[in-house]
Design a protein around this motif. Structure first.
Motif, mmCIF file in Angstrom:
data_model
loop_
_atom_site.group_PDB
_atom_site.id
_atom_site.type_symbol
_atom_site.label_atom_id
_atom_site.label_comp_id
_atom_site.label_asym_id
_atom_site.label_seq_id
_atom_site.Cartn_x
_atom_site.Cartn_y
_atom_site.Cartn_z
ATOM 1 N N ILE A 124 58.457 44.922 32.859
ATOM 2 C CA ILE A 124 58.921 43.714 32.195
ATOM 3 C C ILE A 124 58.651 43.868 30.710
ATOM 4 O O ILE A 124 57.737 44.585 30.293
ATOM 5 C CB ILE A 124 58.244 42.451 32.746
ATOM 6 N N PHE A 125 59.445 43.189 29.903
ATOM 7 C CA PHE A 125 59.402 43.392 28.463
ATOM 8 C C PHE A 125 59.380 42.054 27.728
ATOM 9 O O PHE A 125 59.904 41.058 28.207
ATOM 10 C CB PHE A 125 60.628 44.185 27.996
ATOM 11 N N SER A 126 58.790 42.097 26.530
ATOM 12 C CA SER A 126 58.839 40.945 25.653
ATOM 13 C C SER A 126 58.951 41.444 24.221
ATOM 14 O O SER A 126 58.371 42.473 23.858
ATOM 15 C CB SER A 126 57.595 40.077 25.806
ATOM 16 N N GLN A 127 59.708 40.722 23.419
ATOM 17 C CA GLN A 127 59.885 41.092 22.026
ATOM 18 C C GLN A 127 58.919 40.281 21.164
ATOM 19 O O GLN A 127 58.920 39.058 21.198
ATOM 20 C CB GLN A 127 61.326 40.832 21.587
ATOM 21 N N VAL A 128 58.092 41.010 20.434
ATOM 22 C CA VAL A 128 57.123 40.367 19.548
ATOM 23 C C VAL A 128 57.223 41.031 18.181
ATOM 24 O O VAL A 128 57.908 42.036 18.013
ATOM 25 C CB VAL A 128 55.683 40.506 20.095
ATOM 26 N N GLN A 129 56.532 40.460 17.229
ATOM 27 C CA GLN A 129 56.551 41.045 15.892
ATOM 28 C C GLN A 129 55.997 42.464 15.938
ATOM 29 O O GLN A 129 54.937 42.713 16.490
ATOM 30 C CB GLN A 129 55.716 40.190 14.934
ATOM 31 N N GLY A 130 56.741 43.404 15.400
ATOM 32 C CA GLY A 130 56.308 44.791 15.408
ATOM 33 C C GLY A 130 56.926 45.612 16.515
ATOM 34 O O GLY A 130 56.712 46.805 16.602
ATOM 35 N N GLY A 131 57.712 44.988 17.405
ATOM 36 C CA GLY A 131 58.354 45.749 18.470
ATOM 37 C C GLY A 131 58.318 45.040 19.801
ATOM 38 O O GLY A 131 58.121 43.826 19.875
ATOM 39 N N ASN A 132 58.489 45.805 20.853
ATOM 40 C CA ASN A 132 58.466 45.266 22.208
ATOM 41 C C ASN A 132 57.128 45.553 22.861
ATOM 42 O O ASN A 132 56.428 46.499 22.508
ATOM 43 C CB ASN A 132 59.563 45.901 23.067
ATOM 44 N N VAL A 133 56.776 44.711 23.821
ATOM 45 C CA VAL A 133 55.610 44.981 24.661
ATOM 46 C C VAL A 133 56.098 45.095 26.093
ATOM 47 O O VAL A 133 57.109 44.524 26.470
ATOM 48 C CB VAL A 133 54.537 43.878 24.534
ATOM 49 N N ARG A 134 55.352 45.848 26.878
ATOM 50 C CA ARG A 134 55.775 46.114 28.247
ATOM 51 C C ARG A 134 54.591 45.998 29.198
ATOM 52 O O ARG A 134 53.507 46.479 28.910
ATOM 53 C CB ARG A 134 56.371 47.512 28.325
ATOM 54 N N GLY A 174 53.469 54.654 24.482
ATOM 55 C CA GLY A 174 52.158 54.302 24.997
ATOM 56 C C GLY A 174 51.262 53.713 23.940
ATOM 57 O O GLY A 174 50.104 53.477 24.173
ATOM 58 N N THR A 175 51.792 53.491 22.776
ATOM 59 C CA THR A 175 50.949 52.970 21.720
ATOM 60 C C THR A 175 50.736 51.488 21.878
ATOM 61 O O THR A 175 51.553 50.772 22.440
ATOM 62 C CB THR A 175 51.584 53.230 20.347
ATOM 63 N N GLY A 176 49.631 50.995 21.371
ATOM 64 C CA GLY A 176 49.327 49.579 21.462
ATOM 65 C C GLY A 176 49.904 48.818 20.292
ATOM 66 O O GLY A 176 50.363 49.381 19.300
ATOM 67 N N ALA A 177 49.875 47.496 20.424
ATOM 68 C CA ALA A 177 50.446 46.670 19.377
ATOM 69 C C ALA A 177 49.685 46.823 18.080
ATOM 70 O O ALA A 177 50.218 46.661 17.000
ATOM 71 C CB ALA A 177 50.438 45.228 19.804
ATOM 72 N N GLY A 178 48.442 47.152 18.195
ATOM 73 C CA GLY A 178 47.603 47.201 17.010
ATOM 74 C C GLY A 178 47.972 48.313 16.044
ATOM 75 O O GLY A 178 47.479 48.345 14.933
ATOM 76 N N ASP A 179 48.822 49.257 16.470
ATOM 77 C CA ASP A 179 49.112 50.358 15.576
ATOM 78 C C ASP A 179 50.355 50.117 14.738
ATOM 79 O O ASP A 179 50.834 50.985 14.041
ATOM 80 C CB ASP A 179 49.271 51.664 16.363
ATOM 81 N N GLY A 180 50.907 48.906 14.831
ATOM 82 C CA GLY A 180 52.044 48.548 13.992
ATOM 83 C C GLY A 180 53.305 49.276 14.369
ATOM 84 O O GLY A 180 54.287 49.259 13.638
ATOM 85 N N SER A 181 53.302 49.912 15.541
ATOM 86 C CA SER A 181 54.513 50.632 15.958
ATOM 87 C C SER A 181 55.621 49.665 16.236
ATOM 88 O O SER A 181 55.420 48.593 16.755
ATOM 89 C CB SER A 181 54.194 51.452 17.217
ATOM 90 N N SER A 182 56.841 50.075 15.919
ATOM 91 C CA SER A 182 57.979 49.205 16.154
ATOM 92 C C SER A 182 58.638 49.503 17.484
ATOM 93 O O SER A 182 59.599 48.884 17.865
ATOM 94 C CB SER A 182 59.020 49.399 15.030
ATOM 95 N N VAL A 183 58.063 50.456 18.240
ATOM 96 C CA VAL A 183 58.624 50.790 19.533
ATOM 97 C C VAL A 183 57.890 50.025 20.615
ATOM 98 O O VAL A 183 56.955 49.291 20.365
ATOM 99 C CB VAL A 183 58.520 52.313 19.793
ATOM 100 N N THR A 184 58.338 50.212 21.847
ATOM 101 C CA THR A 184 57.746 49.487 22.948
ATOM 102 C C THR A 184 56.283 49.838 23.106
ATOM 103 O O THR A 184 55.906 50.999 23.105
ATOM 104 C CB THR A 184 58.487 49.815 24.245
ATOM 105 N N GLN A 185 55.460 48.810 23.261
ATOM 106 C CA GLN A 185 54.027 49.014 23.393
ATOM 107 C C GLN A 185 53.665 48.874 24.848
ATOM 108 O O GLN A 185 53.864 47.834 25.443
ATOM 109 C CB GLN A 185 53.288 47.986 22.549
ATOM 110 N N SER A 186 53.112 49.937 25.415
ATOM 111 C CA SER A 186 52.759 49.919 26.831
ATOM 112 C C SER A 186 51.319 49.527 27.025
ATOM 113 O O SER A 186 50.447 49.971 26.287
ATOM 114 C CB SER A 186 52.999 51.311 27.439
ATOM 115 N N HIS A 187 51.092 48.687 28.027
ATOM 116 C CA HIS A 187 49.719 48.241 28.336
ATOM 117 C C HIS A 187 49.287 48.766 29.680
ATOM 118 O O HIS A 187 50.045 48.856 30.593
ATOM 119 C CB HIS A 187 49.649 46.715 28.344
#
Length: 485
Positions: A182-192, A472-485
């Motif tokens: 599942i995905f969500s769009q947040v500032q800095g990219g997507n989270v999954r 696989g990067t987290g949101a904290g790294d400012g990546s604009s790609v999908t952030q996997s948790h």
């Protein structure tokens, strides 16, 4: 948004390299295999052992010091601190193996409280191990120098027979990703994240459970990376007393069958929520790593995650299940279950990966259900009446390029999956003809640590990308790609 009739299954869309074998005869009852002699230990299934342990805990009172399941002998072992012959006889008559131990439950809890007060250090965890009658303390690779000395000193201060300590090669982190993505769009990219289990909310609406750190990271969830939201977080707990979220589907007509999608067109029908028992073999499904198995190794675990929002902070979560089942980024929120259909937990976090192993912690489903007021069972219309493409139309694409033109939902539409047949073997919830309108699937709850990953029930209109393209990067790294948790 148009009304949808989506057949949404939980678990991983991509079951890559699944080592677990869910055997077709897994549901065969062992109840008839009782011992010949009265009072002798009897063999039983893991779920029956869990039920018996709960009964004996109430009956034996303060003398009860934990229990575990001996999977080799298929017996329940109960720890007693009292030498009371009547209690020993009572436990034996119930069919358990009785073992007299030194540490009581209250003493172990007191030791855990001391650890909380003196050793709440990022990268540490502790859980009761009834097999040793001690607290197992674990420190990850980040615990060094003064932090390690502080932890070691605290453990030694508990006494030589109260706790043990070990080092873990990896670092504790939340695993945002898993199950059906599942995905969500947040500032800095997507989270999954990953969807855990479909449930019915207290108001009767269809919903699902996932990790709490996913639910606090994002509120609206989609079944595709850039799709429109199909579910909204109703409740989320993280950190604190648990790591769970209740996410409601926006369409009240969404069909959300109570099953886990284990890959290769196979599903396991989820029949009930069960408490974890140490020694029980469990299976985890996640959108990143697929299907894996292992054993429960500890209960009532406390995990101190390094906060991803505060460099000097700690996100402490209590009441978790500790296992040796592997997981990776993107598996957060995914399903932990037994072979015969018991819902056990939701993937929270841990150390290691599915190459080198490590510890993984799970939110107990029973606790999450009680806290949210939700119940297991099909939400919305039954899974058996879903129309659409059968399992035979599944895309052959692997997890890395999964873009099936149909819905990647339901037990029968996982593409590229390599998992073995599930415990339900055939098609317990109509998976053979599950499809949907192409937009139905469950949303997941992203991690509050900013590295939320998607759950694994992504369907969609052909844009539900596979796990292989998730960062696989987290949101904290400012990546604009999908952030996997």
């Amino acid at each position: 948004m148009p009304k949808r009739k989506a057949a949404i299954a939980v678990g991983g869309v991509a079951a890559l390299g699944a080592a677990a074998l869910l055997l077709p005869n897994a549901n065969a009852s062992q109840d008839g295999a009782s011992a010949d002699a009265a009072g002798a230990p009897r063999t039983m299934k893991a779920t029956d052992a869990s039920d018996l342990a709960a009964q004996l805990q109430k009956a034996l009172g303060d003398a009860f010091a934990g229990s575990y399941y001996d999977s080799g002998k298929q017996q329940l072992v109960v720890n007693l601190v009292s030498g009371d012959d009547n209690l020993i006889v009572q436990a034996k008559k119930a069919g358990a193996v009785v073992r007299q131990v030194e540490n009581s439950t209250s003493e172990l809890k007191a030791a855990a409280k001391t650890l909380k007060t003196k050793a709440t250090i990022p990268g540490t965890s502790w859980a009761v191990d009834p097999r040793t009658n001690k607290i197992q303390v674990t420190a990850d690779s980040t615990v060094t120098g003064a932090k390690w000395n502080r932890l070691e000193s605290t453990v030694q201060g508990l006494g030589s027979n109260m706790a043990t300590i070990k080092k873990s090669a990896g670092a504790f982190k939340t695993f945002v990703s898993g199950g059906d993505a599942i995905f969500s769009q947040v500032q800095g990219g997507n989270v999954r994240c990953s969807l855990g289990f479909n449930v019915k909310a207290s108001d009767g609406s269809p919903a699902f459970l996932t990790a709490g750190h996913c639910g606090v990271a994002a509120k609206d969830w989609s079944d595709s990376q850039n799709g429109q939201p199909i579910a909204t977080v109703d409740q989320a707990t993280f950190p604190g007393q648990g790591d769970f979220s209740l996410v409601k589907y926006n369409d009240a007509n969404t069909q959300a069958p109570s099953e886990v999608n284990t890959g290769n067109g196979q599903t396991v029908q989820i029949k009930q929520a069960v408490d974890a028992t140490v020694g029980t073999t469990v299976f985890r499904m996640g959108s990143t790593t697929g299907l894996h198995d292992g054993q429960v190794t500890g209960l009532d675990a406390t995990v101190n995650f390094q906060s991803e929002t505060d460099p000097n902070g700690v996100d402490t979560v209590t009441g978790l299940i500790q296992t040796n089942v592997c997981a990776e980024a993107g598996d957060s929120g995914g399903s932990l279950f037994t072979q015969d259909g018991g819902a056990v937990g939701l993937t929270s976090g841990g150390s290691g990966d599915c190459t080198n192993g490590g510890e993984t912690f799970f939110q107990p489903v029973t606790t999450a259900l009680q806290a949210t007021g939700a119940t297991l069972g099909d939400a919305g219309a039954g899974a058996g009446d879903q129309a659409g493409a059968g399992a035979g139309d599944q895309s052959g694409a692997g997890a890395g390029d999964q873009q099936a033109g149909g819905d990647a939902v339901g037990g029968g539409d996982q593409s590229g999956a390599t998992a073995d047949p599930s415990a339900t073997a055939t098609d317990p919830s109509g998976t053979g003809d599950q499809s949907g309108t192409g937009d139905a699937t469950g949303t997941g709850d992203q991690s509050g640590t900013g590295d939320a990953t998607g759950t694994g029930d992504q369907s969609g209109t052909g844009d539900a990308t596979g796990t292989g393209d998730q960062s696989g990067t987290g949101a904290g790294d400012g990546s604009s790609v999908t952030q996997s948790h």
